[in-house]
Every structure is written in C-alpha cells, then in structure tokens.
Design a protein around this motif. Structure first.
Motif, PDB file in Angstrom:
ATOM      1  N   ALA A  77       0.825  -1.212   0.000  1.00 22.62           N
ATOM      2  CA  ALA A  77       0.000   0.000   0.000  1.00 22.62           C
ATOM      3  C   ALA A  77       0.855   1.256   0.000  1.00 22.62           C
ATOM      4  CB  ALA A  77      -0.939  -0.004   1.205  1.00 22.62           C
ATOM      5  N   VAL A  78       2.023   1.180   0.606  1.00 26.32           N
ATOM      6  CA  VAL A  78       2.940   2.327   0.642  1.00 26.32           C
ATOM      7  C   VAL A  78       3.941   2.144  -0.488  1.00 26.32           C
ATOM      8  CG1 VAL A  78       4.585   3.634   2.033  1.00 26.32           C
ATOM      9  CG2 VAL A  78       2.588   2.578   3.118  1.00 26.32           C
ATOM     10  N   SER A  79       3.562   2.687  -1.649  1.00 29.07           N
ATOM     11  CA  SER A  79       4.403   2.537  -2.837  1.00 29.07           C
ATOM     12  C   SER A  79       4.066   3.626  -3.847  1.00 29.07           C
ATOM     13  CB  SER A  79       4.185   1.164  -3.480  1.00 29.07           C
ATOM     14  OG  SER A  79       2.843   1.038  -3.946  1.00 29.07           O
ATOM     15  N   ARG A  80       5.013   3.849  -4.726  1.00 27.86           N
ATOM     16  CA  ARG A  80       4.826   4.802  -5.826  1.00 27.86           C
ATOM     17  C   ARG A  80       3.617   4.386  -6.665  1.00 27.86           C
ATOM     18  NH1 ARG A  80       7.905   8.406  -7.990  1.00 27.86           N
ATOM     19  NH2 ARG A  80       9.696   7.812  -6.728  1.00 27.86           N
ATOM     20  N   GLU A  81       3.512   3.095  -6.928  1.00 34.59           N
ATOM     21  CA  GLU A  81       2.445   2.594  -7.795  1.00 34.59           C
ATOM     22  C   GLU A  81       1.066   2.831  -7.195  1.00 34.59           C
ATOM     23  OE1 GLU A  81       6.287   0.651  -8.727  1.00 34.59           O
ATOM     24  OE2 GLU A  81       5.203   0.929  -6.848  1.00 34.59           O
ATOM     25  N   VAL A  82       0.933   2.623  -5.891  1.00 28.48           N
ATOM     26  CA  VAL A  82      -0.364   2.812  -5.245  1.00 28.48           C
ATOM     27  C   VAL A  82      -0.706   4.300  -5.138  1.00 28.48           C
ATOM     28  CG1 VAL A  82      -1.657   2.478  -3.095  1.00 28.48           C
ATOM     29  CG2 VAL A  82      -0.405   0.571  -4.120  1.00 28.48           C
ATOM     30  N   ALA A  83       0.259   5.150  -4.838  1.00 29.92           N
ATOM     31  CA  ALA A  83      -0.011   6.595  -4.811  1.00 29.92           C
ATOM     32  C   ALA A  83      -0.489   7.065  -6.186  1.00 29.92           C
ATOM     33  CB  ALA A  83       1.235   7.364  -4.384  1.00 29.92           C
ATOM     34  N   HIS A  84       0.136   6.559  -7.226  1.00 31.07           N
ATOM     35  CA  HIS A  84      -0.258   6.878  -8.599  1.00 31.07           C
ATOM     36  C   HIS A  84      -1.693   6.428  -8.843  1.00 31.07           C
ATOM     37  CE1 HIS A  84      -0.510   6.426 -12.966  1.00 31.07           C
ATOM     38  NE2 HIS A  84       0.543   7.229 -13.069  1.00 31.07           N
ATOM     39  N   ALA A  85      -1.997   5.184  -8.517  1.00 33.78           N
ATOM     40  CA  ALA A  85      -3.337   4.638  -8.755  1.00 33.78           C
ATOM     41  C   ALA A  85      -4.399   5.351  -7.922  1.00 33.78           C
ATOM     42  CB  ALA A  85      -3.349   3.137  -8.461  1.00 33.78           C
ATOM     43  N   MET A  86      -4.042   5.765  -6.717  1.00 37.91           N
ATOM     44  CA  MET A  86      -4.991   6.504  -5.871  1.00 37.91           C
ATOM     45  C   MET A  86      -5.382   7.829  -6.524  1.00 37.91           C
ATOM     46  SD  MET A  86      -3.344   5.848  -2.067  1.00 37.91           S
ATOM     47  CE  MET A  86      -4.447   7.014  -1.219  1.00 37.91           C
ATOM     48  N   ALA A  87      -4.390   8.599  -6.976  1.00 39.88           N
ATOM     49  CA  ALA A  87      -4.673   9.894  -7.599  1.00 39.88           C
ATOM     50  C   ALA A  87      -5.438   9.715  -8.912  1.00 39.88           C
ATOM     51  CB  ALA A  87      -3.375  10.665  -7.830  1.00 39.88           C
ATOM     52  N   GLU A  88      -5.006   8.752  -9.693  1.00 40.42           N
ATOM     53  CA  GLU A  88      -5.670   8.476 -10.965  1.00 40.42           C
ATOM     54  C   GLU A  88      -7.116   8.033 -10.753  1.00 40.42           C
ATOM     55  OE1 GLU A  88      -4.266   5.001 -13.361  1.00 40.42           O
ATOM     56  OE2 GLU A  88      -3.503   6.633 -14.622  1.00 40.42           O
ATOM     57  N   GLY A  89      -7.324   7.150  -9.768  1.00 43.56           N
ATOM     58  CA  GLY A  89      -8.672   6.672  -9.466  1.00 43.56           C
ATOM     59  C   GLY A  89      -9.582   7.775  -8.968  1.00 43.56           C
ATOM     60  N   LEU A  90      -9.043   8.673  -8.155  1.00 42.46           N
ATOM     61  CA  LEU A  90      -9.838   9.788  -7.651  1.00 42.46           C
ATOM     62  C   LEU A  90     -10.215  10.737  -8.778  1.00 42.46           C
ATOM     63  CD1 LEU A  90     -11.107  11.254  -5.260  1.00 42.46           C
ATOM     64  CD2 LEU A  90      -8.907  12.391  -4.902  1.00 42.46           C
ATOM     65  N   LEU A  91      -9.284  11.006  -9.661  1.00 40.41           N
ATOM     66  CA  LEU A  91      -9.572  11.884 -10.791  1.00 40.41           C
ATOM     67  C   LEU A  91     -10.693  11.290 -11.651  1.00 40.41           C
ATOM     68  CD1 LEU A  91      -8.243  14.591 -11.497  1.00 40.41           C
ATOM     69  CD2 LEU A  91      -6.835  13.374 -13.144  1.00 40.41           C
ATOM     70  N   ALA A  92     -10.667   9.984 -11.838  1.00 38.25           N
ATOM     71  CA  ALA A  92     -11.690   9.314 -12.650  1.00 38.25           C
ATOM     72  C   ALA A  92     -13.059   9.289 -11.970  1.00 38.25           C
ATOM     73  CB  ALA A  92     -11.249   7.880 -12.960  1.00 38.25           C
ATOM     74  N   ARG A  93     -13.090   9.429 -10.643  1.00 34.33           N
ATOM     75  CA  ARG A  93     -14.333   9.306  -9.889  1.00 34.33           C
ATOM     76  C   ARG A  93     -14.839  10.647  -9.342  1.00 34.33           C
ATOM     77  NH1 ARG A  93     -11.635   4.897 -10.037  1.00 34.33           N
ATOM     78  NH2 ARG A  93     -12.626   2.845  -9.848  1.00 34.33           N
ATOM     79  N   SER A  94     -14.322  11.727  -9.865  1.00 29.41           N
ATOM     80  CA  SER A  94     -14.716  13.042  -9.358  1.00 29.41           C
ATOM     81  C   SER A  94     -14.754  14.040 -10.500  1.00 29.41           C
ATOM     82  CB  SER A  94     -13.737  13.516  -8.283  1.00 29.41           C
ATOM     83  OG  SER A  94     -12.489  13.862  -8.858  1.00 29.41           O
ATOM     84  N   ARG A  95     -15.229  15.223 -10.187  1.00 31.70           N
ATOM     85  CA  ARG A  95     -15.200  16.304 -11.173  1.00 31.70           C
ATOM     86  C   ARG A  95     -13.932  17.137 -11.031  1.00 31.70           C
ATOM     87  NH1 ARG A  95     -19.508  20.853  -9.022  1.00 31.70           N
ATOM     88  NH2 ARG A  95     -18.741  20.903  -6.887  1.00 31.70           N
ATOM     89  N   ALA A  96     -13.061  16.710 -10.151  1.00 28.49           N
ATOM     90  CA  ALA A  96     -11.837  17.469  -9.880  1.00 28.49           C
ATOM     91  C   ALA A  96     -10.937  17.534 -11.105  1.00 28.49           C
ATOM     92  CB  ALA A  96     -11.079  16.850  -8.720  1.00 28.49           C
ATOM     93  N   ASP A  97     -10.241  18.643 -11.208  1.00 29.84           N
ATOM     94  CA  ASP A  97      -9.211  18.811 -12.221  1.00 29.84           C
ATOM     95  C   ASP A  97      -7.854  18.369 -11.689  1.00 29.84           C
ATOM     96  OD1 ASP A  97     -10.837  20.369 -14.258  1.00 29.84           O
ATOM     97  OD2 ASP A  97     -11.077  21.621 -12.469  1.00 29.84           O
ATOM     98  N   ILE A  98      -7.684  18.483 -10.360  1.00 33.48           N
ATOM     99  CA  ILE A  98      -6.442  18.093  -9.682  1.00 33.48           C
ATOM    100  C   ILE A  98      -6.796  17.140  -8.555  1.00 33.48           C
ATOM    101  CG2 ILE A  98      -4.481  18.876  -8.289  1.00 33.48           C
ATOM    102  CD1 ILE A  98      -4.708  21.586  -9.745  1.00 33.48           C
ATOM    103  N   ALA A  99      -6.108  16.013  -8.502  1.00 35.10           N
ATOM    104  CA  ALA A  99      -6.296  15.038  -7.426  1.00 35.10           C
ATOM    105  C   ALA A  99      -4.966  14.826  -6.722  1.00 35.10           C
ATOM    106  CB  ALA A  99      -6.814  13.708  -7.975  1.00 35.10           C
TER     107      ALA A  99
END
Length: 167
Positions: A77-99
């Motif tokens: 869970a504490v990894s570059r890959e998971v931080a990337h996927a978290m931000a990417e997933g949030l961007l896909a699930r919100s109206r945000a321009d920046i996650a």
C-alpha cells in the motif's frame, strides 16, 4: 489548528485553483484527512474543493478509488504505484481537475528496513497533464510526518495549478 505555514499553503492553493477555475480532490491514507481539513478550514474552500476521501485500509483503496488489489499485493500500500493509482482513481471518480493522494508510514511502528517510518508517497494528477509521484522520508514523530506530508501535498497541488511556487 494547523501551523501557520500549512494554512498559508492551503490559502495559496485555494486561491490558485479559484483563479484558474480548477476543482480539487484528495485521497488520503496516512494523513487521515488532514489535507482536506487544512483546505476546508478556510472560508470559501467550497468554491474549489470537490471531495476528500480517507482510504486508510487497503480495501478502501480498492473500493473507493479502484486501486487494483493485485497492485497492492505486488508493491504494498505504501508505494509509488499505489499513490499513482490513488490519484488516478480519484480523478476518474470526481469532477476534480487536480487530485492529490498520499500513502505512507507515519509511525511510530509499522516501518521496516525497506520501508522505514516516515516513508510517504504523494501523488498529484491533473487532467491532461503528466502524473507526478514523489517519494519522501520525513523525519520526526507521527505528527511531524503527517504534517510534512500535508505541506508537501499542498505544494504539489499549487505546482499543478501552474501558478509557480513548488516548495
């Protein structure tokens, strides 16, 4: 509630988002919502803050952000890959321009030689821009690690607005 430097950083990020017509969202693990709290403590933040999710458990990362459980199994869970996927997933699930995303080991326990206490990965995704993920090992106790992660996340968000200052 927050140190003055974090409040000032949050104010700068909110102002830059508002000036540029950008929505902001956060996905937090080790900070437990402190990034969102630093932003929403400021009057007028509702004009740019879309949402903040605390995905403390691995299952929450999977359920709420779409982080593949195989990715967590492979890298932790504490990894570059998971931080990337978290931000990417949030961007896909919100109206945000920046996650903004954060995952780490705040301590005092839970660290190892490979992943020491203070290890934090921060992600910053902006629509139609390259993803940025940073690795840090912040010194100090649990509170110091969490506050350092908040400060860095706010700086990354400000940089993503295109309004300059990154430190």
């Amino acid at each position: 509630m927050f140190p003055a430097e974090i409040t000032r950083a949050a104010e700068r990020l909110l102002a830059a988002c508002q000036a540029n017509g950008l929505w902001l969202a956060t996905a937090e693990s080790c900070t437990g919502g402190l990034i969102s709290a630093s932003l929403t403590a400021i009057s007028g933040s509702s004009a740019v803050v879309d949402r903040g999710v605390v995905t403390y458990s691995n299952q929450a990362k999977v359920d709420l952000l779409g982080v593949p459980d195989g990715l967590i199994a492979l890298h932790g869970a504490v990894s570059r890959e998971v931080a990337h996927a978290m931000a990417e997933g949030l961007l896909a699930r919100s109206r945000a321009d920046i996650a903004l995303s954060v995952t780490g080991i705040a301590g005092p326990g839970g660290g190892s030689l490979e992943k020491p206490v203070g290890l934090v990965y921060l992600g910053c995704a902006r629509r139609d821009h390259p993803m940025v993920v940073e690795r840090h090992v912040f010194p100090g106790d649990r509170e110091a690690v969490r506050l350092a992660a908040v400060a860095r996340a706010l700086a990354m968000g400000l940089a993503a607005t295109g309004d300059g200052a990154t430190a």
